[in-house]
Motif scaffolding. Sequence first.
Motif, mmCIF file in Angstrom:
data_model
loop_
_atom_site.group_PDB
_atom_site.id
_atom_site.type_symbol
_atom_site.label_atom_id
_atom_site.label_comp_id
_atom_site.label_asym_id
_atom_site.label_seq_id
_atom_site.Cartn_x
_atom_site.Cartn_y
_atom_site.Cartn_z
ATOM 1 N N GLN A 46 0.944 -0.810 -0.318
ATOM 2 C CA GLN A 46 -0.278 0.024 0.109
ATOM 3 C C GLN A 46 0.976 0.978 -0.022
ATOM 4 O OE1 GLN A 46 -3.284 0.401 2.855
ATOM 5 N NE2 GLN A 46 -3.012 -2.138 2.605
ATOM 6 N N ALA A 47 1.898 1.417 1.060
ATOM 7 C CA ALA A 47 2.751 2.234 1.420
ATOM 8 C C ALA A 47 3.655 2.238 -0.129
ATOM 9 C CB ALA A 47 3.648 2.530 2.046
ATOM 10 N N GLU A 48 3.999 1.097 -1.308
ATOM 11 C CA GLU A 48 4.920 1.492 -2.209
ATOM 12 C C GLU A 48 3.551 2.117 -3.079
ATOM 13 O OE1 GLU A 48 8.277 -1.127 -4.300
ATOM 14 O OE2 GLU A 48 6.137 -2.352 -4.889
ATOM 15 N N HIS A 90 10.263 -1.330 -5.345
ATOM 16 C CA HIS A 90 10.807 0.769 -5.599
ATOM 17 C C HIS A 90 11.026 1.232 -3.695
ATOM 18 C CE1 HIS A 90 10.050 0.925 -9.870
ATOM 19 N NE2 HIS A 90 8.567 0.210 -9.252
ATOM 20 N N ILE A 91 10.643 0.874 -2.916
ATOM 21 C CA ILE A 91 10.200 0.857 -1.505
ATOM 22 C C ILE A 91 11.421 0.897 -0.795
ATOM 23 C CG2 ILE A 91 9.235 -0.952 -0.304
ATOM 24 C CD1 ILE A 91 7.638 1.185 1.366
ATOM 25 N N GLY A 92 11.855 1.635 0.103
ATOM 26 C CA GLY A 92 13.279 1.588 1.031
ATOM 27 C C GLY A 92 12.674 0.670 1.855
ATOM 28 N N LEU A 93 14.716 -0.132 2.143
ATOM 29 C CA LEU A 93 13.449 -1.023 3.602
ATOM 30 C C LEU A 93 15.103 -0.808 4.260
ATOM 31 C CD1 LEU A 93 13.553 -4.024 0.976
ATOM 32 C CD2 LEU A 93 11.747 -3.084 2.019
ATOM 33 N N VAL A 94 14.432 0.077 5.613
ATOM 34 C CA VAL A 94 15.465 0.180 6.606
ATOM 35 C C VAL A 94 14.588 -0.604 7.937
ATOM 36 C CG1 VAL A 94 16.212 2.365 7.653
ATOM 37 C CG2 VAL A 94 15.343 2.983 5.598
ATOM 38 N N ALA A 95 16.241 -1.230 8.616
ATOM 39 C CA ALA A 95 15.657 -1.660 9.720
ATOM 40 C C ALA A 95 16.823 -0.844 10.827
ATOM 41 C CB ALA A 95 16.391 -2.893 9.971
ATOM 42 N N ALA A 423 14.123 6.924 -8.927
ATOM 43 C CA ALA A 423 15.022 5.936 -9.148
ATOM 44 C C ALA A 423 14.560 4.403 -8.537
ATOM 45 C CB ALA A 423 16.172 6.534 -8.312
ATOM 46 N N GLU A 424 16.125 3.825 -8.957
ATOM 47 C CA GLU A 424 15.833 2.205 -8.644
ATOM 48 C C GLU A 424 16.114 1.375 -7.574
ATOM 49 O OE1 GLU A 424 14.660 0.209 -10.478
ATOM 50 O OE2 GLU A 424 14.098 1.503 -11.921
ATOM 51 N N THR A 425 17.251 2.441 -6.701
ATOM 52 C CA THR A 425 17.936 3.029 -5.388
ATOM 53 C C THR A 425 17.160 3.966 -4.426
ATOM 54 O OG1 THR A 425 19.497 4.170 -5.691
ATOM 55 C CG2 THR A 425 19.728 1.801 -6.098
#
Length: 449
Positions: A46-48, A90-95, A423-425
């Motif tokens: 949903q966020a993406e 696409h969405i960034g993945l942060v932990a 972008a892709e990153t």
Amino acid sequence: MTKRQLKLGLVPTGVGGPGESNRWLDTDIPVDASVNVDWYIDVVRQAEAAKFDLVFIVDTQFITANSPPHYLNRLEPLTLLSALAVATKHIGLVATLTTSYNDPFNLARRFASLDLISKGRAGWNVVTSGDAGTAGNFSQPEHFDYDTRYRRAVEFLDVARGLWSSWEEGALVRDRATGQFLDPDRLHRLDHRGEFFQVVGPLNLQRSPQGEPVIFQAGDSDQGRDLGATIADAIFTHAATIEQGQAFYADLKGRAVRQGRDPDEIIILPGFFVTVGDTDAQAKDIESHYRQLDQSFDQALAEFGRPFGWHDFRQYDPDVPFPVEALEYAKNSFYTQAKKVTDVAIEQGLTLRQAVERARAGRGSPFVGSAETVANDIQRWFEGRALDGLNVHLGHPSQFKRFVEGVVPILQARGLFRTDYEAETLRGNLGLPIPASRHQQAPARRDAA
């Protein structure tokens, strides 16, 4: 110059984070949401679809029976994000992962793996651990003191970045015609010997399309702010008012400049619950309803001790003056937060009950109103340099839906937020440069759209 644009992050805390002991009673949330990978995939998609920059998975490694429901039973962050990496594009993945209870080589390899699996979308929220009880889960007699934690964190990240620089571009030749797999002159040992770590290297993993994971940091003490200004690409924080946000923003950007950094290459992302209604009045009623429903006073009192090293405040009469001696228990915990609570209690002559109620009220948000009102307020904070973006706490799913369907389109129509990924990153979407390997004789580059 590229036009400055708002950044958006999603913070999903499943069945309920701090101050939300009863959120899991919402029938829109699976009772096992915090360990249900299908639930995470659904909300992150949903966020993406709404073009969010990132999803942020918070974490700690110590609990008590009074910890929030989500904290009691949740998936390990990098394992979860690896699953989300193959379910998104696409969405960034942060932990969040701690430098106090990990080893640089192992953690650098795990994050580099996520970065490759996701094709350059990994981010690391560097923390030093505020829950002092964590020491007992890692064979340590006691938690590191503040200064030791921060010195260790600086060295830890320097080692990790050194390991991520093990490979120059072109090191992997992979030429079947000649039979050459590796150019050994482009693979570099680290040979680090420091105060806390001795690491030979090199890392047995190539660099990702964004070079290395994006570094996030959260910390409000002087040491925390200095660390963030020195090492971070982005800062997670909190602000109750636009004035507080502007003061933090100016302070962090100023510290970054004094470190010789470009202030536009450090992104300030405070976190908020956002409440949206058909009207401003309805939104305020919704916020008040959830505040009362999500946590009782007794639950809040039990959870109140977390920044004080989980000191049990239930042993005190709540209607006598705040027990200032409890600050001693916060010495190696979330001391900055605990001291703020104690200082206000002293200055205002609060009882323990009043201090707890003040903390409950403080969980309110400056972004409450109709979709138009919330969009106006976000624009005011953004253009007033109180933030570069915001982390939206998922909270109750119906409210996240209202934000995505009501507020985001207004921000997009005003040109404040993207209508598609650039972008892709993760670095590319955040507008951050891609750092070259320390051994590469080339300037940092940017991810092409």
